[in-house]
Design a protein around this motif. Structure first.
Motif, PDB file in Angstrom:
ATOM      1  N   ILE A  88       0.843  -1.210   0.000  1.00 56.48           N
ATOM      2  CA  ILE A  88       0.000   0.000   0.000  1.00 56.48           C
ATOM      3  C   ILE A  88       0.875   1.255   0.000  1.00 56.48           C
ATOM      4  O   ILE A  88       0.635   2.203  -0.765  1.00 56.48           O
ATOM      5  CB  ILE A  88      -0.950  -0.016   1.209  1.00 56.48           C
ATOM      6  CG1 ILE A  88      -1.992  -1.127   1.043  1.00 56.48           C
ATOM      7  CG2 ILE A  88      -1.649   1.325   1.373  1.00 56.48           C
ATOM      8  CD1 ILE A  88      -2.812  -1.392   2.277  1.00 56.48           C
ATOM      9  N   GLY A  89       1.902   1.297   0.850  1.00 57.11           N
ATOM     10  CA  GLY A  89       2.794   2.454   0.884  1.00 57.11           C
ATOM     11  C   GLY A  89       3.485   2.680  -0.444  1.00 57.11           C
ATOM     12  O   GLY A  89       3.554   3.809  -0.952  1.00 57.11           O
ATOM     13  N   PHE A  90       3.978   1.609  -1.055  1.00 55.51           N
ATOM     14  CA  PHE A  90       4.652   1.733  -2.350  1.00 55.51           C
ATOM     15  C   PHE A  90       3.663   2.120  -3.436  1.00 55.51           C
ATOM     16  O   PHE A  90       3.984   2.924  -4.325  1.00 55.51           O
ATOM     17  CB  PHE A  90       5.333   0.411  -2.696  1.00 55.51           C
ATOM     18  CG  PHE A  90       6.110   0.454  -3.979  1.00 55.51           C
ATOM     19  CD1 PHE A  90       7.343   1.091  -4.050  1.00 55.51           C
ATOM     20  CD2 PHE A  90       5.610  -0.145  -5.136  1.00 55.51           C
ATOM     21  CE1 PHE A  90       8.058   1.128  -5.242  1.00 55.51           C
ATOM     22  CE2 PHE A  90       6.322  -0.118  -6.319  1.00 55.51           C
ATOM     23  CZ  PHE A  90       7.557   0.523  -6.372  1.00 55.51           C
ATOM     24  N   GLY A  91       2.423   1.584  -3.381  1.00 56.52           N
ATOM     25  CA  GLY A  91       1.415   1.920  -4.383  1.00 56.52           C
ATOM     26  C   GLY A  91       1.006   3.386  -4.321  1.00 56.52           C
ATOM     27  O   GLY A  91       0.872   4.059  -5.365  1.00 56.52           O
ATOM     28  N   ILE A  92       0.801   3.914  -3.124  1.00 56.14           N
ATOM     29  CA  ILE A  92       0.446   5.340  -2.982  1.00 56.14           C
ATOM     30  C   ILE A  92       1.624   6.215  -3.427  1.00 56.14           C
ATOM     31  O   ILE A  92       1.429   7.268  -4.057  1.00 56.14           O
ATOM     32  CB  ILE A  92       0.051   5.647  -1.528  1.00 56.14           C
ATOM     33  CG1 ILE A  92      -1.228   4.880  -1.154  1.00 56.14           C
ATOM     34  CG2 ILE A  92      -0.173   7.151  -1.326  1.00 56.14           C
ATOM     35  CD1 ILE A  92      -1.653   5.045   0.290  1.00 56.14           C
ATOM     36  N   ALA A  93       2.842   5.764  -3.118  1.00 54.59           N
ATOM     37  CA  ALA A  93       4.023   6.518  -3.555  1.00 54.59           C
ATOM     38  C   ALA A  93       4.112   6.568  -5.076  1.00 54.59           C
ATOM     39  O   ALA A  93       4.427   7.620  -5.656  1.00 54.59           O
ATOM     40  CB  ALA A  93       5.285   5.894  -2.954  1.00 54.59           C
ATOM     41  N   MET A  94       3.816   5.456  -5.749  1.00 53.29           N
ATOM     42  CA  MET A  94       3.818   5.451  -7.212  1.00 53.29           C
ATOM     43  C   MET A  94       2.707   6.329  -7.761  1.00 53.29           C
ATOM     44  O   MET A  94       2.878   7.011  -8.787  1.00 53.29           O
ATOM     45  CB  MET A  94       3.652   4.013  -7.713  1.00 53.29           C
ATOM     46  CG  MET A  94       4.831   3.105  -7.425  1.00 53.29           C
ATOM     47  SD  MET A  94       6.348   3.643  -8.250  1.00 53.29           S
ATOM     48  CE  MET A  94       5.864   3.425  -9.968  1.00 53.29           C
ATOM     49  N   ALA A  95       1.543   6.341  -7.081  1.00 49.49           N
ATOM     50  CA  ALA A  95       0.446   7.204  -7.521  1.00 49.49           C
ATOM     51  C   ALA A  95       0.834   8.681  -7.403  1.00 49.49           C
ATOM     52  O   ALA A  95       0.410   9.512  -8.213  1.00 49.49           O
ATOM     53  CB  ALA A  95      -0.806   6.914  -6.691  1.00 49.49           C
ATOM     54  N   PHE A 142       7.586  10.596  -2.879  1.00 49.88           N
ATOM     55  CA  PHE A 142       7.663   9.132  -3.079  1.00 49.88           C
ATOM     56  C   PHE A 142       8.471   8.493  -1.947  1.00 49.88           C
ATOM     57  O   PHE A 142       8.072   7.485  -1.362  1.00 49.88           O
ATOM     58  CB  PHE A 142       8.297   8.840  -4.434  1.00 49.88           C
ATOM     59  CG  PHE A 142       8.598   7.395  -4.667  1.00 49.88           C
ATOM     60  CD1 PHE A 142       7.623   6.539  -5.165  1.00 49.88           C
ATOM     61  CD2 PHE A 142       9.862   6.880  -4.384  1.00 49.88           C
ATOM     62  CE1 PHE A 142       7.907   5.190  -5.368  1.00 49.88           C
ATOM     63  CE2 PHE A 142      10.143   5.548  -4.588  1.00 49.88           C
ATOM     64  CZ  PHE A 142       9.155   4.695  -5.081  1.00 49.88           C
ATOM     65  N   CYS A 143       9.611   9.098  -1.623  1.00 50.31           N
ATOM     66  CA  CYS A 143      10.454   8.554  -0.549  1.00 50.31           C
ATOM     67  C   CYS A 143       9.741   8.644   0.802  1.00 50.31           C
ATOM     68  O   CYS A 143       9.806   7.707   1.615  1.00 50.31           O
ATOM     69  CB  CYS A 143      11.776   9.313  -0.498  1.00 50.31           C
ATOM     70  SG  CYS A 143      12.794   9.121  -1.990  1.00 50.31           S
ATOM     71  N   ASN A 144       9.060   9.758   1.024  1.00 49.38           N
ATOM     72  CA  ASN A 144       8.387   9.953   2.301  1.00 49.38           C
ATOM     73  C   ASN A 144       7.263   8.938   2.492  1.00 49.38           C
ATOM     74  O   ASN A 144       7.116   8.320   3.554  1.00 49.38           O
ATOM     75  CB  ASN A 144       7.844  11.379   2.372  1.00 49.38           C
ATOM     76  CG  ASN A 144       7.421  11.752   3.794  1.00 49.38           C
ATOM     77  OD1 ASN A 144       7.704  11.034   4.751  1.00 49.38           O
ATOM     78  ND2 ASN A 144       6.745  12.871   3.935  1.00 49.38           N
ATOM     79  N   ALA A 177      12.868  16.619   6.724  1.00 47.98           N
ATOM     80  CA  ALA A 177      14.149  15.987   6.408  1.00 47.98           C
ATOM     81  C   ALA A 177      14.471  16.054   4.921  1.00 47.98           C
ATOM     82  O   ALA A 177      15.609  16.359   4.529  1.00 47.98           O
ATOM     83  CB  ALA A 177      14.138  14.528   6.874  1.00 47.98           C
ATOM     84  N   TYR A 178      13.493  15.753   4.058  1.00 48.98           N
ATOM     85  CA  TYR A 178      13.746  15.717   2.622  1.00 48.98           C
ATOM     86  C   TYR A 178      13.813  17.123   2.025  1.00 48.98           C
ATOM     87  O   TYR A 178      14.361  17.326   0.948  1.00 48.98           O
ATOM     88  CB  TYR A 178      12.660  14.911   1.904  1.00 48.98           C
ATOM     89  CG  TYR A 178      12.734  13.429   2.206  1.00 48.98           C
ATOM     90  CD1 TYR A 178      13.844  12.682   1.832  1.00 48.98           C
ATOM     91  CD2 TYR A 178      11.696  12.795   2.877  1.00 48.98           C
ATOM     92  CE1 TYR A 178      13.910  11.337   2.114  1.00 48.98           C
ATOM     93  CE2 TYR A 178      11.759  11.445   3.165  1.00 48.98           C
ATOM     94  CZ  TYR A 178      12.868  10.718   2.790  1.00 48.98           C
ATOM     95  OH  TYR A 178      12.937   9.389   3.070  1.00 48.98           O
TER      96      TYR A 178
END
Length: 484
Positions: free
Chosen positions: A88-95, A110-112, A156-157
């Motif tokens: 889910i985290g990776f999917g939302i980041a890709m979105a 994306f990193c966050n 941080a980012y």
């Protein structure tokens, strides 16, 4: 105000989408496999994150402040496996990359978000180790942890000016996100409880199905045991009926003839007296044989049968049996044959009494159930291909009698059971000889097998290990050759 209005609209959309997804999940995916249901929920949570970002507040053209972390927070309360949270985290980041395309702000987002997904997976692992934690405590931990990490990630980012974010954005976005997240988690608490009830119901149903299957198996086993008990009762009834008939016949003969001898006072009746006495003796021996069979069976089943090993002469043993059985065969005009192969050892280490008892039972049965033809006792060696300790001495009793149906061949070796209850009434006997012989063969370290067909005679084979055989010495072979 703009952030609050946008966040309020986002939470409204998220609640509406969650409600619709709950209906679809309940009536479409609820009855599918676990893998499909989990995949549908992962896709649904990613869609929630995409909606949150789609209607978020844009800052400086590329940065977006929204409720994207709310689906991750909620996912930590629904799933019990960390892997879907990572997906889910990776999917939302890709979105997030797909909304504005690849940019510095999108990459840092994306990193966050990916970091938030990993943190959510860690929280799920923590909850698995703390099963006593309830929904309110888990919700509070997830809400504060994910929101704190999100703020820390932005700082941080450095996707936006840190000072401007800390002074003008975070004071409004963080409390609003926590407040609306709390409201969202409270609204969808029923969904969480419904999922937990569904899981518990599924586990209960699986346990009930397993218990039902165990009960069915137990019932089937009990039915089989009851059937065996009924069969045993039937066979024992037949056995007792046969025993009643078999025991009364010699006893009646003994009583009647003893009375006749006592009443016979005429002179010159010595020949009749001798004949009566012979009948009494034969009847008494027959009765004694039956009683011995029953006692032997009881001893074997109780484990009290003693085996006394001694060196036997195989030729003397089989020749003695041949002489003993020959009168019985002559009465029925049968040819009683004896054949010993040349390579059979002269001696064997075994219990002569029990070996003779087994062979005598086999020969008596063969003669009893053969009306014409022959009965043969054949002694041979059965060698294994690799030789050595696998070789056996084989005593085969072959006849041209009535034979036994294949379906009944195992049955006749069991105590109190015969191929047909009427057989014993026709031929006589206790029906225990084969059962006793089978168990005696096992005590001697051997086996007893049968090959037969109805109407084509039978072959009973007693196999004893050749390891117990003692090969004749050179002098013994020379003596035997000189005698021949």
């Amino acid at each position: 105000m703009e952030i609050g209005a946008a966040f309020f609209m986002s939470i409204t959309i998220l609640i509406t989408f969650t409600f619709l997804f709950n209906l679809i999940y309940k009536y479409v995916f609820q009855h599918t496999s676990g893998l499909i249901k989990q995949a549908a929920m992962v896709v649904g949570f990613i869609a929630l994150g995409w909606l949150a970002m789609k209607f978020g507040v844009r800052y400086n053209g590329s940065a977006i402040f929204d409720l994207r972390n709310v689906p991750i927070i909620f996912a930590t309360l629904v799933f019990r496996d960390p892997r879907p949270i990572l997906a889910i985290g990776f999917g939302i980041a890709m979105a997030r990359l797909g909304i504005n395309g690849l940019s510095a702000s999108a990459f840092t987002a994306f990193c966050n978000i990916s970091t938030l997904g990993m943190a959510g997976a860690g929280l799920v692992s923590l909850y698995r180790r703390r099963p006593s934690w309830g929904y309110p405590l888990k919700a509070a931990v997830s809400l504060l942890t994910i929101n704190t990490l999100q703020v820390g990630g932005v700082l941080a980012y450095g996707a936006v000016n840190r000072v401007n974010y800390a002074t003008h954005v975070m004071p409004y976005s963080l409390p609003t996100t926590i407040l609306l997240g709390t409201f969202f988690l409270f609204i969808i608490r029923d969904f969480f409880l419904d999922q937990r009830r569904a899981v518990q119901l599924k586990e209960t149903n699986e346990a009930l199905e397993k218990r039902t299957q165990e009960l069915l198996n137990t019932q089937k086993m009990l039915e089989e045991k009851a059937e065996l008990i009924l069969q045993a009762s039937k066979y024992k009834s037949e056995f007792m009926a046969n025993m009643s008939h078999e025991l009364k016949t010699p006893l009646n003969s003994i009583i009647l003839l003893s009375q006749m001898i006592g009443e016979n006072e005429e002179e010159g009746r010595s020949e009749d007296n001798r004949r009566y006495a012979n009948i009494i003796q034969a009847s008494g021996e027959q009765l004694l044989h039956m009683i011995n069979d029953i006692l032997d069976l009881s001893k074997v089943e109780a484990g009290k049968m003693d085996i006394v090993l001694d060196i036997l002469s195989l030729s003397d043993t089989v020749e003695l049996l041949h002489r003993q059985m020959k009168p019985l065969a002559e009465v029925k005009n049968l040819d009683l044959r004896l054949h010993v192969e040349d390579d059979v050892p002269q001696t064997l280490l075994s219990d002569g009494l029990r070996l003779g008892q087994i062979l005598r039972n086999l020969l008596v049965n063969a003669i009893k159930f053969t009306d014409s033809g022959y009965v043969a006792l054949i002694v041979s060696i059965e060698r294994q291909t690799n030789g050595g300790s696998g070789d056996h001495v084989v005593f085969m009793v072959k006849d041209t009698g009535v034979g036994i149906e294949k379906s009944k061949q195992e049955l006749i070796f069991e105590a109190f059971r015969q191929e047909d209850g009427s057989i014993n009434r026709r031929f006589g006997g206790t029906g225990l000889g084969l059962s006793i012989s089978l168990q005696l063969a096992a005590l001697l370290g051997g086996t007893l097998s049968l090959r037969s067909a109805k109407g084509e005679g039978s072959e009973f084979s007693l196999r004893l290990p050749l390891a117990s055989a003692i090969a004749p010495s050179v002098s013994e072979r020379q003596t035997a050759a000189s005698l021949e």
